[in-house]
Design a protein around this motif. Structure first.
Motif, short mmCIF file in Angstrom:
data_model
loop_
_atom_site.label_atom_id
_atom_site.label_comp_id
_atom_site.label_asym_id
_atom_site.label_seq_id
_atom_site.Cartn_x
_atom_site.Cartn_y
_atom_site.Cartn_z
N ARG A 162 -3.20 -4.09 -3.29
CA ARG A 162 -2.30 -4.23 -4.54
C ARG A 162 -1.98 -2.81 -5.44
O ARG A 162 -1.41 -2.88 -6.42
CB ARG A 162 -2.59 -5.26 -5.54
CG ARG A 162 -2.68 -6.79 -4.96
CD ARG A 162 -1.67 -7.37 -4.46
NE ARG A 162 -1.83 -8.40 -3.57
CZ ARG A 162 -0.74 -9.09 -2.81
NH1 ARG A 162 0.44 -8.55 -2.87
NH2 ARG A 162 -0.85 -9.99 -2.11
N ASN A 227 1.22 -12.83 -4.69
CA ASN A 227 1.80 -11.62 -4.56
C ASN A 227 1.78 -10.83 -6.01
O ASN A 227 3.03 -10.16 -6.30
CB ASN A 227 2.90 -11.15 -3.91
CG ASN A 227 2.84 -11.73 -2.29
OD1 ASN A 227 1.91 -11.31 -1.79
ND2 ASN A 227 3.68 -12.38 -1.73
N GLU A 229 2.20 -8.19 -8.85
CA GLU A 229 2.57 -6.68 -8.71
C GLU A 229 2.07 -5.61 -9.69
O GLU A 229 1.55 -4.59 -9.39
CB GLU A 229 4.14 -6.39 -8.69
CG GLU A 229 4.81 -7.24 -7.58
CD GLU A 229 6.43 -7.02 -7.59
OE1 GLU A 229 6.79 -6.60 -8.53
OE2 GLU A 229 7.15 -7.82 -6.45
N SER A 230 1.99 -6.13 -11.02
CA SER A 230 1.17 -5.16 -11.87
C SER A 230 -0.14 -5.46 -12.18
O SER A 230 -0.74 -6.45 -11.82
CB SER A 230 2.10 -5.62 -13.34
OG SER A 230 1.95 -6.79 -13.62
N GLU A 233 -0.44 -8.94 -14.15
CA GLU A 233 -0.24 -10.35 -13.41
C GLU A 233 -1.70 -10.47 -12.69
O GLU A 233 -1.82 -11.48 -12.36
CB GLU A 233 0.83 -9.83 -12.35
CG GLU A 233 2.24 -10.03 -13.17
CD GLU A 233 3.42 -9.74 -11.94
OE1 GLU A 233 3.16 -9.31 -10.84
OE2 GLU A 233 4.58 -9.93 -12.32
N ASN A 234 -2.44 -9.36 -12.19
CA ASN A 234 -3.63 -9.47 -11.52
C ASN A 234 -4.68 -9.96 -12.55
O ASN A 234 -5.38 -10.70 -12.13
CB ASN A 234 -4.05 -8.02 -10.73
CG ASN A 234 -3.39 -7.81 -9.43
OD1 ASN A 234 -4.03 -8.37 -8.54
ND2 ASN A 234 -2.27 -7.11 -9.47
#
Length: 280
Positions: A162, A227, A229-230, A233-234
């Protein structure tokens, strides 16, 4: 440069190392090496004085040594003077120590073992198994611990895919997972168990290890499915993964009436086992 961080033990003293996959060589913390060889109360000062003396003597050794980021006792990463195996052999000659020859043999063994493991990865697991057994851990606990290493590796590989960075970002996500299921960040968890430099996972009970594995495996699976992306978000995914283990922990505690996360560490646990054997 692809690096793999590891802690090596020489006579029960820790030496921080980094494996450079591209160069296929180990880099060793010079300060840790000085500490092992001299038993100095201030190895950093010893190395500073030695470095100055070597420069005055015209030695190229200090010039050729590199600096790499290594994890310190406070959990943060700092640039640290390091040397590869060849440089360290030369450095040892400048340090009068009765441990010099045993340390050289140890260095040679570390280098040889790594090359063997590259050809046969199962040797890594076998050596870890032997080390844990020699410390007195139960076979059941060791199996859980080795499985936890595999799950952790799968999670960090997912983070790398990622575009996340090792160090601060990995540590932040790990803390979020830990806080979500156990109620403690990594640092808080170590304080609870009375740990300083010791590895937290090496001091978890079987149940703690299993729940931590569930949290990390869940985080990895949710990440693969959604999935992110930032980094933000993770972080949300990390909390979701931790919460999966939290639900399981609360259910278990309601059935047993016992807390899962406790101050019990490996040293205490092993002592209890030894005392039990003596009573029998």
């Amino acid at each position: 440069m692809k690096q793999q961080e590891a802690i090596q033990l020489f006579e029960e003293k820790k030496v921080r190392t980094l494996w450079n996959q591209d160069e296929e060589k180990w880099y060793f913390s010079i300060v840790d090496t000085v500490s092992v060889l001299t038993d100095s109360p201030n190895p950093r000062k010893y190395w500073s004085v030695l470095k100055t003396r070597l420069k005055k003597e015209g030695s190229q050794l200090t010039t050729n040594c590199s600096q790499l980021k290594m994890q310190s006792a406070d959990g943060k990463y700092y640039k640290t003077d390091v040397a590869d195996t060849e440089q360290l052999f030369r450095l040892i000659q400048s340090i009068p120590s009765p441990k010099a020859e045993p340390f050289k043999l140890w260095l040679a063994q570390i280098a040889a073992e790594r090359l063997d493991e590259m050809q046969d990865p199962e040797l890594t697991i076998d050596r870890a198994l032997e080390q844990y057994m020699s410390l007195g851990y139960s076979e059941n606990w060791i199996n859980q611990r080795l499985k936890s290493i595999e799950i952790r590796k799968a999670l960090t590989d997912e983070w790398k895919s990622r575009g996340l960075k090792e160090g601060v970002q990995f540590a932040t996500l790990t803390d979020i997972i830990s806080k979500a299921w156990s109620g403690n960040t990594t640092k808080e968890y170590k304080v609870l168990k009375g740990l300083k430099k010791e590895n937290l996972r090496d001091n978890m009970t079987n149940t703690e290890l299993i729940l931590n594995m569930l949290a990390e495996a869940s985080t990895k699976d949710i990440s693969t499915a959604t999935n992110p992306e930032s980094f933000e978000e993770n972080k949300k995914v990390a909390e979701q993964g931790g919460n999966v283990a939290k639900v399981a922990m609360k259910e278990l505690e309601s059935k047993t009436g016992k807390k899962v996360v406790t101050a019990l560490n490996a040293k205490d646990s092993l002592k209890q086992i030894e005392d039990k054997k003596k009573d029998e």
